[in-house]
Design a protein around this motif. Structure first.
Motif, short mmCIF file in Angstrom:
data_model
loop_
_atom_site.label_atom_id
_atom_site.label_comp_id
_atom_site.label_asym_id
_atom_site.label_seq_id
_atom_site.Cartn_x
_atom_site.Cartn_y
_atom_site.Cartn_z
N UNK A 68 0.84 -1.20 0.00
CA UNK A 68 0.00 0.00 0.00
C UNK A 68 0.87 1.26 0.00
N UNK A 69 1.94 1.22 0.76
CA UNK A 69 2.88 2.35 0.78
C UNK A 69 3.56 2.49 -0.59
N UNK A 70 3.91 1.33 -1.16
CA UNK A 70 4.55 1.33 -2.48
C UNK A 70 3.61 1.91 -3.53
N UNK A 71 2.34 1.53 -3.47
CA UNK A 71 1.39 2.04 -4.46
C UNK A 71 1.14 3.53 -4.27
N UNK A 110 1.87 9.16 -6.17
CA UNK A 110 2.55 10.44 -5.94
C UNK A 110 3.40 10.84 -7.14
N UNK A 111 4.02 9.86 -7.79
CA UNK A 111 4.81 10.16 -8.99
C UNK A 111 3.90 10.63 -10.13
N UNK A 112 2.78 9.94 -10.31
CA UNK A 112 1.80 10.38 -11.32
C UNK A 112 1.33 11.79 -11.03
N UNK A 113 1.06 12.05 -9.77
CA UNK A 113 0.59 13.37 -9.35
C UNK A 113 1.63 14.45 -9.66
#
Length: 399
Positions: A160-163, A168-171
């Motif tokens: 879940x943290x990884x996802x 966050x990168x997409x954002x």
């Protein structure tokens, strides 16, 4: 926005326009390259041999760089792409900078990819000939993580943290594109991770497409369910008051999709035949034109009939050739007869320009080569156009 252009007189056989930036030497190299790519047996044999040679350090990168890499890639860095960007610009064709490193699986590589995509955004902000940015979701997170979420399996706390880091990168990328006023394309991928990608794309569009199309999702119309998805997404966008961004393609993973469906015993998501894909693709184009005030459309296609249909429909509907919400797109090194002739007629045209270190971009190049061998007539068409231009130049020199 300019007024309606002159009556449509598109000649996709106009090789003088298509190859205006290519030297005789360039044409000869392209001819032999497409001859090679047209052989499925050669591609199947050459892919593992080349991979093995790269892994053990045989000095073949120079050969690759001067052949398949030069035809389909802009360079190893953004700076290396500048010459190709300018050459396209001379024909009124813009660039989609596509950092095409594939197959990485570490968090550090995902961060590096995100940072590089942000550099493409910064470059596009300064260079008007770069019209779009793009990212591949599995360049920002593990493929298996997407697959697990798509399969509705419970993620561990660490996953879940990884996802959340993927999101966050997409954002970061989408926020940077909004700030730079540069639209960004989210590439489509395999069907068993696409639902998660669709969810991310829809969320990004709802957040960043409030005033105009900035974020575009990809609809692969060789899937029998994607025309319905496009219509459902536009209905949702209208209810939630944001612009839908839609990049329409036929698709890139047909053989993989069919093989996986057969091996796992589920119905194939792929259309029963090419005619069905063509019908859905063209219907999707018309649907987008029907609603173009509420969405952005990128027609990613090497198909002459679909390109002509969209161009002529725009004209017939009194839609300006350079309408800001409508773009045509092709891959660098392919279908120059479409790109440059559409651009010459005043339409918005962009080329996907892959770049990155030679070794790291090879998975992308192999995939493209395999796609070419499975698309009936594509390489034959490229070869016939090159031969026609070589003959035209020969006659021109004699006269």
């Amino acid at each position: 926005m300019e007024t309606l252009g002159a009556p449509v007189k598109l000649d996709f056989n106009d090789t003088a326009t298509a190859f205006r930036t290519k030297s005789d030497s360039d044409l000869s190299k392209a001819y032999w390259l497409f001859k090679m790519v047209s052989s499925s047996a050669l591609i199947k044999l050459g892919t593992p041999v080349t991979n093995f040679s790269l892994q053990i350090g045989l000095p073949i990168q120079g050969i690759i760089k001067k052949t398949i890499y030069k035809q389909f890639c802009g360079g190893e860095s953004i700076e290396d792409c500048n010459r190709s960007i300018r050459e396209l610009g001379e024909g009124n064709v813009t660039t989609i900078l596509d950092y095409s490193v594939e197959g990485e699986e570490s968090e550090s590589s995902f961060e590096d990819t995100c940072a590089e995509i942000l550099r493409t955004v910064a470059s596009a902000k300064k260079e008007k000939l770069i019209s779009f940015c793009v990212f591949k979701p599995t360049g920002l997170g593990r493929f298996d993580l997407f697959a697990k979420r798509d399969a509705k399996q419970t993620l561990t706390d660490l996953e879940k943290i990884e996802f959340s880091r993927v999101l966050e990168r997409c954002e970061r990328i989408c926020a940077a594109c909004l700030e730079a006023d540069i639209p960004v394309l989210i590439d489509g991928e395999h069907s068993w991770i696409q639902e998660t990608i669709d969810d991310i794309a829809r969320d990004m569009m709802e957040k960043y497409n409030r005033e105009k199309p900035i974020v575009y999702n990809t609809y692969q119309l060789y899937r029998h369910d994607k025309l319905a998805s496009l219509k459902a997404d536009l209905a949702y966008a209208n209810v939630r008051n944001f612009y839908l961004g839609a990049k329409l393609v036929r698709g890139a993973y047909m053989e993989i999709e069919r093989d996986r469906a057969k091996s796992k015993g589920y119905p194939s998501p792929i259309q029963p035949d090419k005619a069905s894909s063509d019908t859905d693709y063209n219907n999707a184009l018309l649907f987008c034109l029907d609603h173009i005030d509420n969405m952005g459309l990128m027609a990613g296609t090497h198909n002459e009939d679909s390109s002509r249909l969209l161009a002529e429909e725009m004209h017939n509907r009194d839609i300006a050739h350079n309408h800001p919400n409508i773009w045509f797109a092709q891959l660098l090194g392919m279908s120059d007869n479409l790109s440059f002739n559409l651009a010459a007629a005043g339409y918005n045209v962009a080329k996907y320009m892959p770049y990155g270190p030679v070794k790291a971009v090879m998975p992308y190049l192999f995939r493209r080569a395999q796609e070419n061998t499975s698309v009936g007539g594509q390489t034959g068409r490229e070869l016939s156009l090159i031969m026609a231009e070589k003959e035209r130049r020969k006659k021109e020199k004699k006269s």
